[in-house]
Design a protein around this motif. Structure first.
Motif, PDB file in Angstrom:
ATOM      1  N   LEU A 187      51.505  26.970  26.857  1.00 44.52           N
ATOM      2  CA  LEU A 187      50.551  27.578  27.798  1.00 44.52           C
ATOM      3  C   LEU A 187      50.032  28.872  27.181  1.00 44.52           C
ATOM      4  CD1 LEU A 187      52.145  25.621  29.607  1.00 44.52           C
ATOM      5  CD2 LEU A 187      52.280  27.422  31.326  1.00 44.52           C
ATOM      6  N   LEU A 188      48.730  28.991  27.044  1.00 45.56           N
ATOM      7  CA  LEU A 188      48.154  30.279  26.660  1.00 45.56           C
ATOM      8  C   LEU A 188      47.383  30.788  27.861  1.00 45.56           C
ATOM      9  CD1 LEU A 188      46.766  29.967  23.040  1.00 45.56           C
ATOM     10  CD2 LEU A 188      49.056  30.525  23.823  1.00 45.56           C
ATOM     11  N   MET A 189      47.499  32.079  28.133  1.00 46.90           N
ATOM     12  CA  MET A 189      46.825  32.581  29.331  1.00 46.90           C
ATOM     13  C   MET A 189      46.356  34.001  29.116  1.00 46.90           C
ATOM     14  SD  MET A 189      50.322  32.768  31.417  1.00 46.90           S
ATOM     15  CE  MET A 189      50.921  31.409  30.459  1.00 46.90           C
ATOM     16  N   ASP A 190      45.319  34.368  29.811  1.00 46.10           N
ATOM     17  CA  ASP A 190      44.991  35.789  29.854  1.00 46.10           C
ATOM     18  C   ASP A 190      44.564  36.222  31.244  1.00 46.10           C
ATOM     19  OD1 ASP A 190      42.402  34.842  29.766  1.00 46.10           O
ATOM     20  OD2 ASP A 190      42.087  35.418  27.673  1.00 46.10           O
ATOM     21  N   VAL A 191      44.528  37.534  31.398  1.00 42.41           N
ATOM     22  CA  VAL A 191      44.242  38.136  32.692  1.00 42.41           C
ATOM     23  C   VAL A 191      42.725  38.143  32.879  1.00 42.41           C
ATOM     24  CG1 VAL A 191      44.466  40.234  34.081  1.00 42.41           C
ATOM     25  CG2 VAL A 191      46.262  39.621  32.438  1.00 42.41           C
ATOM     26  N   ASP A 192      42.249  37.530  33.947  1.00 45.94           N
ATOM     27  CA  ASP A 192      40.805  37.514  34.193  1.00 45.94           C
ATOM     28  C   ASP A 192      40.289  38.935  34.376  1.00 45.94           C
ATOM     29  OD1 ASP A 192      40.769  34.726  34.103  1.00 45.94           O
ATOM     30  OD2 ASP A 192      41.253  34.558  36.240  1.00 45.94           O
ATOM     31  N   ARG A 193      39.194  39.218  33.749  1.00 45.35           N
ATOM     32  CA  ARG A 193      38.533  40.522  33.863  1.00 45.35           C
ATOM     33  C   ARG A 193      39.440  41.693  33.504  1.00 45.35           C
ATOM     34  NH1 ARG A 193      33.819  41.140  37.277  1.00 45.35           N
ATOM     35  NH2 ARG A 193      34.891  42.659  38.533  1.00 45.35           N
ATOM     36  N   PHE A 194      40.329  41.473  32.551  1.00 47.75           N
ATOM     37  CA  PHE A 194      41.244  42.551  32.181  1.00 47.75           C
ATOM     38  C   PHE A 194      40.486  43.784  31.688  1.00 47.75           C
ATOM     39  CE2 PHE A 194      43.701  44.874  28.977  1.00 47.75           C
ATOM     40  CZ  PHE A 194      44.682  45.356  29.810  1.00 47.75           C
ATOM     41  N   ARG A 195      39.460  43.539  30.873  1.00 50.91           N
ATOM     42  CA  ARG A 195      38.715  44.671  30.302  1.00 50.91           C
ATOM     43  C   ARG A 195      38.115  45.545  31.400  1.00 50.91           C
ATOM     44  NH1 ARG A 195      35.229  40.223  30.373  1.00 50.91           N
ATOM     45  NH2 ARG A 195      33.603  40.827  31.837  1.00 50.91           N
ATOM     46  N   THR A 196      37.745  44.910  32.499  1.00 49.99           N
ATOM     47  CA  THR A 196      37.167  45.658  33.608  1.00 49.99           C
ATOM     48  C   THR A 196      38.201  46.595  34.219  1.00 49.99           C
ATOM     49  OG1 THR A 196      35.905  43.685  34.056  1.00 49.99           O
ATOM     50  CG2 THR A 196      35.853  45.399  35.728  1.00 49.99           C
ATOM     51  N   PRO A 243      49.304  40.585  45.327  1.00 48.81           N
ATOM     52  CA  PRO A 243      48.715  41.565  44.397  1.00 48.81           C
ATOM     53  C   PRO A 243      49.787  42.267  43.549  1.00 48.81           C
ATOM     54  CG  PRO A 243      48.762  42.434  46.620  1.00 48.81           C
ATOM     55  CD  PRO A 243      49.189  41.001  46.721  1.00 48.81           C
ATOM     56  N   LEU A 244      49.357  42.846  42.443  1.00 46.40           N
ATOM     57  CA  LEU A 244      50.245  43.665  41.619  1.00 46.40           C
ATOM     58  C   LEU A 244      50.066  45.110  42.048  1.00 46.40           C
ATOM     59  CD1 LEU A 244      49.543  42.267  38.042  1.00 46.40           C
ATOM     60  CD2 LEU A 244      51.414  41.653  39.571  1.00 46.40           C
ATOM     61  N   SER A 245      51.120  45.879  41.863  1.00 49.80           N
ATOM     62  CA  SER A 245      50.964  47.285  42.189  1.00 49.80           C
ATOM     63  C   SER A 245      50.976  48.080  40.885  1.00 49.80           C
ATOM     64  CB  SER A 245      52.068  47.676  43.167  1.00 49.80           C
ATOM     65  OG  SER A 245      52.638  48.875  42.795  1.00 49.80           O
ATOM     66  N   VAL A 246      49.874  48.800  40.666  1.00 48.73           N
ATOM     67  CA  VAL A 246      49.690  49.557  39.431  1.00 48.73           C
ATOM     68  C   VAL A 246      49.275  50.972  39.784  1.00 48.73           C
ATOM     69  CG1 VAL A 246      48.260  49.799  37.369  1.00 48.73           C
ATOM     70  CG2 VAL A 246      49.078  47.543  38.048  1.00 48.73           C
ATOM     71  N   GLU A 247      50.061  51.930  39.370  1.00 54.48           N
ATOM     72  CA  GLU A 247      49.794  53.336  39.694  1.00 54.48           C
ATOM     73  C   GLU A 247      49.467  53.502  41.178  1.00 54.48           C
ATOM     74  OE1 GLU A 247      46.835  54.803  36.972  1.00 54.48           O
ATOM     75  OE2 GLU A 247      48.370  55.302  35.488  1.00 54.48           O
ATOM     76  N   GLU A 248      50.321  52.959  42.017  1.00 53.05           N
ATOM     77  CA  GLU A 248      50.178  53.061  43.469  1.00 53.05           C
ATOM     78  C   GLU A 248      48.926  52.392  44.015  1.00 53.05           C
ATOM     79  OE1 GLU A 248      50.997  57.182  43.601  1.00 53.05           O
ATOM     80  OE2 GLU A 248      52.970  56.583  42.891  1.00 53.05           O
ATOM     81  N   GLN A 249      48.259  51.618  43.181  1.00 49.93           N
ATOM     82  CA  GLN A 249      47.102  50.877  43.680  1.00 49.93           C
ATOM     83  C   GLN A 249      47.491  49.410  43.788  1.00 49.93           C
ATOM     84  OE1 GLN A 249      43.165  51.857  42.141  1.00 49.93           O
ATOM     85  NE2 GLN A 249      44.222  53.072  40.618  1.00 49.93           N
ATOM     86  N   THR A 250      46.805  48.714  44.688  1.00 48.92           N
ATOM     87  CA  THR A 250      47.058  47.302  44.858  1.00 48.92           C
ATOM     88  C   THR A 250      45.954  46.531  44.155  1.00 48.92           C
ATOM     89  OG1 THR A 250      48.039  47.799  46.975  1.00 48.92           O
ATOM     90  CG2 THR A 250      47.406  45.526  46.594  1.00 48.92           C
ATOM     91  N   LEU A 251      46.336  45.724  43.184  1.00 47.26           N
ATOM     92  CA  LEU A 251      45.316  45.012  42.410  1.00 47.26           C
ATOM     93  C   LEU A 251      45.499  43.509  42.554  1.00 47.26           C
ATOM     94  CD1 LEU A 251      45.187  46.907  39.002  1.00 47.26           C
ATOM     95  CD2 LEU A 251      43.696  47.171  40.985  1.00 47.26           C
ATOM     96  N   TYR A 252      44.419  42.842  42.879  1.00 44.65           N
ATOM     97  CA  TYR A 252      44.452  41.386  42.902  1.00 44.65           C
ATOM     98  C   TYR A 252      44.067  40.889  41.525  1.00 44.65           C
ATOM     99  CZ  TYR A 252      45.336  41.326  47.836  1.00 44.65           C
ATOM    100  OH  TYR A 252      45.948  41.488  49.056  1.00 44.65           O
ATOM    101  N   VAL A 253      45.006  40.220  40.884  1.00 42.08           N
ATOM    102  CA  VAL A 253      44.815  39.788  39.506  1.00 42.08           C
ATOM    103  C   VAL A 253      44.941  38.275  39.447  1.00 42.08           C
ATOM    104  CG1 VAL A 253      45.924  39.805  37.239  1.00 42.08           C
ATOM    105  CG2 VAL A 253      45.671  41.934  38.516  1.00 42.08           C
ATOM    106  N   THR A 254      44.063  37.645  38.670  1.00 46.09           N
ATOM    107  CA  THR A 254      44.184  36.202  38.475  1.00 46.09           C
ATOM    108  C   THR A 254      44.276  35.908  36.984  1.00 46.09           C
ATOM    109  OG1 THR A 254      41.785  35.979  38.450  1.00 46.09           O
ATOM    110  CG2 THR A 254      42.899  35.606  40.562  1.00 46.09           C
TER     111      THR A 254
END
Ligand code: C2E
Ligand code: CA
Ligand code: CA
Length: 565
Positions: free
Chosen positions: A171-180, A246-257
């Motif tokens: 399985l190869l995968m990457d984070v959608d819109r990671f650069r954003t 969602p993931l929690s990053v620096e006290e923010q809630t991020l929806y990551v796919t």
């Protein structure tokens, strides 16, 4: 026996040596213990002198050590390393052990034979070696195996799979819109996001599966112990589902796919490299489908390649014939509405297929290296055109020419630009070199060197497609950049997607604090133009103002605009 220096000199040398020097008599009693030895073993000389050497050796090695020393004492050699690699273990006063490098020598003192052991604590070196080994196989950010170890584990899993007649999935995968995420939140948060994603992935993989970080935002998993292919689909779906929270990053809630590409051994390939390549092709497809999806590899994913071969041949034939024309898209000042430049966009006049857009052949030209001669054709055409317009009375305008990183890697690049300027008689200030952000980051040193020389001539430099690479604006401080072009993908949604609006606004602010101008590309509506203007964006190009135009139409467009004042 080693000839001895006079006693006092001998003492001095021994006492100041940084290495531990310990001498023993025929009964293995310690008769000399220098300063270096005190440091290493943590004994003071007075308390250890007269004691057996065995105190300094880990118990389990005492026997073998005695044996070796006896053998040496009886033999003809006067000095040698303790073993082939010179490595042994020592024991400190508190009982702890340390790795050491040691050699041994025979000498004599007052007529009695003495054995001297020279020894150095190599703990620090051993730790550095271990760290290097770790770094060679593990990713420092996430602590996961890296690409090397991933490939190793995959090969092992394949052997095991063959033995037990089980499939193995890659399985190869990457984070959608990671650069954003990375650009809006900053690198620190980007790193945290990758760590959080890796933890999430670890929770949805089994202990026996290998999860690795392959670089950037790309992760890989080797799935083993599968009964059949439907097991794979379930496992992959479980991974996608695990990101519903969602993931929690620096006290923010991020929806990551995530996007995932899957290839299966032995069906899709018999080699580890083949499996990884095929999973990568499937990953590209999953991304194209918009992300948050997985794709199993299918051979059709490569059928483009056969087509490419024919296209490459056509491209080679077209180059000497000069079957390429440029269209020019005007750029405007967002505040005054003035024309401030134009971007040259190449089209291929294919003998059978008609006008081919660059998206259909530039990637191929880059892959095959044909972009170097093609780029030169484009550059000359743009510069001659600029000269012709100037001679024909049009106001001087910088023409933006797209450069691919392959052209920058080409050693003669600066020379080529010089020559094109000279031979066309164009002013260097009419040339604006566009480089994509990702291509700059691919080879920063070469780009800095070449750009430096070109800048001295007065050429402008723009960063194309900004926001789609992996860099942050701060990284671009090192480069002599005049203009940042905000990528169309953000401009498209500035009025509908608050995220993209925030990114576009942040890019404008940051670029301006760095003293760069900002041009938005792909502006299609008044709404987009209004938003960008309100954020202080300097310029824009897009269908709202004009499509890319053939040279003659461009001249008419400019003249018409001038008439309107
Ligand atoms: P790019 O540099 O990002 O060029 C902008 C592309 O967006 C152009 O497509 C342009 O026609 C299109 N565009 C302009 N305004 C709008 C708009 O309002 N809406 C939309 N949807 N699109 C708009 P084009 O001409 O097909 O070029 C595609 C890409 O091909 C360029 O993207 C550039 O990366 C590459 N390219 C074009 N000419 C050259 C060249 O001479 N050398 C190199 N290396 N690459 C080139
Ligand atoms: Ca461009
Ligand atoms: Ca662009």
């Amino acid at each position: 026996m080693i000839p001895q220096p006079p006693d006092s000199l001998f003492e001095t040398i021994v006492s100041i040596a940084a290495d531990a020097i310990v001498a023993v008599d025929e009964n293995r009693r310690i008769v000399l213990f220098n300063w270096g030895a005190e440091q290493v073993f943590q004994y003071q000389a007075p308390e250890i002198l007269g004691q057996p050497l065995d105190l300094l050796i880990p118990e389990r090695f005492v026997e073998s050590h005695r044996e070796r020393v006896r053998e040496f004492a009886a033999g003809p050699q006067t000095a040698r390393r303790m073993n082939e690699r010179g490595e042994i273990a020592g024991r400190r006063k508190d009982g702890t052990e340390f790795p050491a490098e040691a050699s041994i020598a025979k000498t004599a003192r007052e007529g009695k034979s003495v054995l001297a052991v020279f020894l150095r604590d190599v703990t620090a070196r051993k730790q550095a070696e271990a760290r290097l080994t770790y770094l060679a196989y593990y990713d420092a950010l996430t602590g996961l195996p890296n690409r090397m170890l991933f490939a190793d584990r995959l090969k092992q899993a394949m052997l095991e799979g063959i033995r037990r007649e089980h499939p193995v999935a890659v399985l190869l995968m990457d984070v959608d819109r990671f650069r954003t995420f990375n650009d809006t939140l900053g690198h620190e948060a980007g790193d945290q996001l990758l760590r959080a994603a890796s933890q999430r992935l670890r929770l949805s993989t089994r202990e026996s599966d290998t999860l690795a970080r392959l670089g950037g935002d790309e992760f890989g998993i080797v799935l083993t112990g599968l009964r059949d292919e439907s097991d794979i689909g379930r496992a992959v779906q479980r991974i996608l589902d695990s990101f519903a929270e969602p993931l929690s990053v620096e006290e923010q809630t991020l929806y990551v796919t995530m996007s995932i590409g899957v290839s299966v051994h032995p069906g899709d390939s018999l080699s580890a490299e083949g499996l990884i390549r095929n999973a990568d092709a499937a990953l590209s497809r999953a991304r194209e489908l918009g992300g948050n999806a997985f794709q199993f590899f299918r051979p059709e994913m490569y059928t483009r390649t056969a087509k490419n071969l024919a296209l490459e041949n056509d491209l080679r034939r077209s180059l000497p014939r000069g079957d390429f024309i440029l269209h020019y898209q005007p750029q405007f000042d967002l505040k005054t509405g003035d024309l401030i430049g134009a971007e040259a966009l190449v089209r291929w006049m294919h003998p059978q297929r008609g006008l081919v857009p660059p998206g259909d052949f530039i990637p191929l030209a880059e892959e095959t290296g044909l972009i170097v001669p093609l780029g030169e054709v484009v550059l000359r055409q743009a510069l001659s055109q600029a000269k012709a317009w100037h001679d024909g009375g049009l106001p001087p305008l910088p023409i933006a020419v797209n450069f691919s990183v392959r052209q920058f890697r080409h050693a003669a690049m600066v020379e080529t630009v010089h020559r094109a300027l000279e031979e066309t008689g164009a002013d260097p200030r009419w040339l604006d070199i566009e480089l994509t952000e990702s291509s700059i980051m691919k080879n920063p040193e070469a780009v800095i060197a070449s750009l430096g020389e070109l800048k001295r001539l007065g050429i402008l430099v723009s960063v194309d497609d900004f926001g789609t690479g992996y860099s942050s604006l701060a990284h671009l401080k090192r480069f002599p950049i005049d203009v940042i072009k905000v990528d169309q993908s953000f401009v498209r949604n500035v009025t509908t997607d608050p995220n993209d609006a925030a990114i576009a606004a942040a890019i404008v602010t940051m670029a301006q604090t760095l003293g760069m101008r900002v041009i938005a590309e792909g502006v299609e509506t008044e709404g987009q133009a209004g938003f960008l203007r309100s954020k202080g964006c300097d310029g824009a190009q897009g269908y709202l103002f004009s499509r890319p135009l053939p040279a003659e139409a461009f001249r008419e467009f400019v003249e018409e605009k001038n008439r309107q004042g």
